[in-house]
Write an enzyme that holds these catalytic residues in place. Structure first.
Site, PDB file in Angstrom:
ATOM      1  N   ASN A   7       0.871  -1.185   0.000  1.00  0.00           N
ATOM      2  CA  ASN A   7       0.000   0.000   0.000  1.00  0.00           C
ATOM      3  C   ASN A   7       0.903   1.229   0.000  1.00  0.00           C
ATOM      4  O   ASN A   7       1.530   1.536   1.011  1.00  0.00           O
ATOM      5  CB  ASN A   7      -0.898  -0.039   1.251  1.00  0.00           C
ATOM      6  CG  ASN A   7      -1.724   1.220   1.406  1.00  0.00           C
ATOM      7  OD1 ASN A   7      -1.825   2.040   0.489  1.00  0.00           O
ATOM      8  ND2 ASN A   7      -2.329   1.370   2.581  1.00  0.00           N
ATOM      9  N   LYS A   9       0.029   4.274  -0.221  1.00  0.00           N
ATOM     10  CA  LYS A   9      -0.605   5.472   0.376  1.00  0.00           C
ATOM     11  C   LYS A   9      -0.339   6.672  -0.528  1.00  0.00           C
ATOM     12  O   LYS A   9      -0.313   6.516  -1.748  1.00  0.00           O
ATOM     13  CB  LYS A   9      -0.091   5.676   1.807  1.00  0.00           C
ATOM     14  CG  LYS A   9      -0.208   4.384   2.626  1.00  0.00           C
ATOM     15  CD  LYS A   9      -0.002   4.574   4.087  1.00  0.00           C
ATOM     16  CE  LYS A   9      -0.146   3.226   4.790  1.00  0.00           C
ATOM     17  NZ  LYS A   9      -0.120   3.321   6.231  1.00  0.00           N
ATOM     18  N   HIS A  85      -9.720   1.401   4.821  1.00  0.00           N
ATOM     19  CA  HIS A  85      -8.401   1.461   5.471  1.00  0.00           C
ATOM     20  C   HIS A  85      -8.499   2.375   6.689  1.00  0.00           C
ATOM     21  O   HIS A  85      -9.251   3.352   6.682  1.00  0.00           O
ATOM     22  CB  HIS A  85      -7.351   1.975   4.480  1.00  0.00           C
ATOM     23  CG  HIS A  85      -5.972   1.910   5.057  1.00  0.00           C
ATOM     24  ND1 HIS A  85      -5.483   2.882   5.891  1.00  0.00           N
ATOM     25  CD2 HIS A  85      -5.008   0.965   4.954  1.00  0.00           C
ATOM     26  CE1 HIS A  85      -4.259   2.531   6.277  1.00  0.00           C
ATOM     27  NE2 HIS A  85      -3.943   1.376   5.710  1.00  0.00           N
ATOM     28  N   GLU A  87      -6.788   4.700   7.819  1.00  0.00           N
ATOM     29  CA  GLU A  87      -6.580   6.145   7.595  1.00  0.00           C
ATOM     30  C   GLU A  87      -7.837   6.780   7.002  1.00  0.00           C
ATOM     31  O   GLU A  87      -8.144   7.937   7.281  1.00  0.00           O
ATOM     32  CB  GLU A  87      -5.347   6.362   6.706  1.00  0.00           C
ATOM     33  CG  GLU A  87      -4.079   6.153   7.520  1.00  0.00           C
ATOM     34  CD  GLU A  87      -2.939   5.497   6.779  1.00  0.00           C
ATOM     35  OE1 GLU A  87      -2.914   5.526   5.533  1.00  0.00           O
ATOM     36  OE2 GLU A  87      -2.059   4.923   7.456  1.00  0.00           O
ATOM     37  N   GLU A 172      -5.887  -4.866  10.582  1.00  0.00           N
ATOM     38  CA  GLU A 172      -4.802  -3.917  10.820  1.00  0.00           C
ATOM     39  C   GLU A 172      -5.088  -3.138  12.102  1.00  0.00           C
ATOM     40  O   GLU A 172      -5.859  -2.162  12.083  1.00  0.00           O
ATOM     41  CB  GLU A 172      -4.696  -2.924   9.665  1.00  0.00           C
ATOM     42  CG  GLU A 172      -4.386  -3.570   8.334  1.00  0.00           C
ATOM     43  CD  GLU A 172      -3.851  -2.534   7.352  1.00  0.00           C
ATOM     44  OE1 GLU A 172      -2.673  -2.624   7.007  1.00  0.00           O
ATOM     45  OE2 GLU A 172      -4.592  -1.630   6.967  1.00  0.00           O
ATOM     46  N   GLY A 178       2.190   2.045  10.805  1.00  0.00           N
ATOM     47  CA  GLY A 178       3.162   3.123  10.644  1.00  0.00           C
ATOM     48  C   GLY A 178       3.864   3.510  11.935  1.00  0.00           C
ATOM     49  O   GLY A 178       4.520   4.543  12.008  1.00  0.00           O
ATOM     50  N   SER A 211       3.102  -2.339  10.371  1.00  0.00           N
ATOM     51  CA  SER A 211       4.552  -2.402  10.585  1.00  0.00           C
ATOM     52  C   SER A 211       5.179  -3.730  10.158  1.00  0.00           C
ATOM     53  O   SER A 211       6.128  -4.206  10.794  1.00  0.00           O
ATOM     54  CB  SER A 211       4.888  -2.069  12.044  1.00  0.00           C
ATOM     55  OG  SER A 211       4.479  -0.733  12.333  1.00  0.00           O
TER      56      SER A 211
HETATM   57  P1  PGA Z   1       2.622   0.153   7.647  1.00  0.00           P
HETATM   58  O1  PGA Z   1       1.164   0.401   7.024  1.00  0.00           O
HETATM   59  O2  PGA Z   1       3.124  -1.146   7.071  1.00  0.00           O
HETATM   60  O3  PGA Z   1       3.434   1.335   7.193  1.00  0.00           O
HETATM   61  O4  PGA Z   1       2.453   0.075   9.124  1.00  0.00           O
HETATM   62  C1  PGA Z   1       0.269  -0.658   6.820  1.00  0.00           C
HETATM   63  C2  PGA Z   1      -1.012  -0.167   6.193  1.00  0.00           C
HETATM   64  O5  PGA Z   1      -1.434   0.950   6.510  1.00  0.00           O
HETATM   65  O6  PGA Z   1      -1.630  -0.847   5.378  1.00  0.00           O
END
Ligand code: PGA
Length: 249
Positions: A7, A9, A85, A87, A172, A178, A211
């Protein structure tokens, strides 16, 4: 077959994508996908599939400035869409009802859906995370009567492809995205087992996100109930993403 999904983003340019592809050698026997910024979806790579990170709540065409419909995404050659997601849920304020409608639009357009769920830190800490994730899942699952209305039961439109091939779940935990904090292996196994039990489709694939990196991918990918990973930051580097793909074997 394990699913290794990246992803990007709001990162990357067309030249970044070309450079990434030049470096990346896909692993055989792994289902590899990249969720790209929509503007990059026309640069279709040849040896893995792409997906969009979001889709409009509006169907077809119309006066919806800035929106990108499911049919437009399908037209780029993309195969999948991320819906809900964290976010989008927590930064952009998307509700379960919005996520559900978006997932329905994507499925109607012939796209596959990765439906994302996961609890914020305070919910993990107060111990109500199973209830939270179950409610999120059942309230945002496409074509499912809301548990509040009817008791989660059958898909509402039997003509649509609504099966384990067209929808998967991404678990998640918000506090692991993140942040560098990965959920413990025991917590991942327990939540995947729980989601498989409460999901309205049997044998649904569940990928873990939060992560994931080259250094922890092998252990996560070989945890009971984990069918793959959704990788944010570490998917931006072709060599690291490749190591994560190799860790699936
Ligand atoms: P990350 O993000 O691997 O940077 O923690 C995962 C995601 O948001 O899908």
């Amino acid at each position: 077959m394990k699913h290794i999904l990246g992803n990007w983003k709001m990162h990357g340019s067309a030249s970044d994508l070309w450079a990434w592809q030049e470096q990346f050698v896909p692993t055989e026997g792994v289902n590899i996908g990249l969720f790209l910024p929509a503007i990059l979806l026309h640069s279709q790579p040849v040896n893995f599939f792409t997906g969009a990170q979001d889709v409009s709540i509006h169907e077809g065409q119309g006066a919806f400035t800035g929106e990108i419909s499911a049919t437009m995404i399908k037209d780029t050659g993309a195969r999948m869409v991320l819906c809900g997601h964290s976010e989008r849920r927590h930064v952009m304020g998307e509700t379960d009802a919005i996520v559900k409608k978006k997932a329905e639009n994507a499925l109607r357009a012939g796209l596959e859906v990765v439906l994302c769920v996961g609890e914020p830190l305070e919910i993990r800490e107060n111990g109500t995370f199973e209830d939270y994730v179950e409610r999120q899942l059942l309230e945002s699952f496409p074509f499912l009567a809301s548990p509040a209305q009817a008791g989660a039961s059958a898909p509402m439109d039997p003509n649509l492809r609504w099966e384990s091939e067209t929808i998967m779940i991404a678990y998640e935990p918000v506090w692991a995205i993140g942040t560098g904090k990965v959920a413990s292996i025991a917590a991942i196994a327990a939540m995947h087992d729980f989601i498989k039990r409460v999901a309205p489709i049997k044998n649904i694939a569940i990928v873990y996100g939060g992560s994931v990196k080259a250094g922890n991918a092998h252990e996560i990918l070989h945890t009971q109930g984990v069918d793959g990973v959704l990788v944010g930051g570490a998917s931006l580097k072709a060599d690291e993403f490749q190591k994560i793909c190799e860790a699936a074997l």
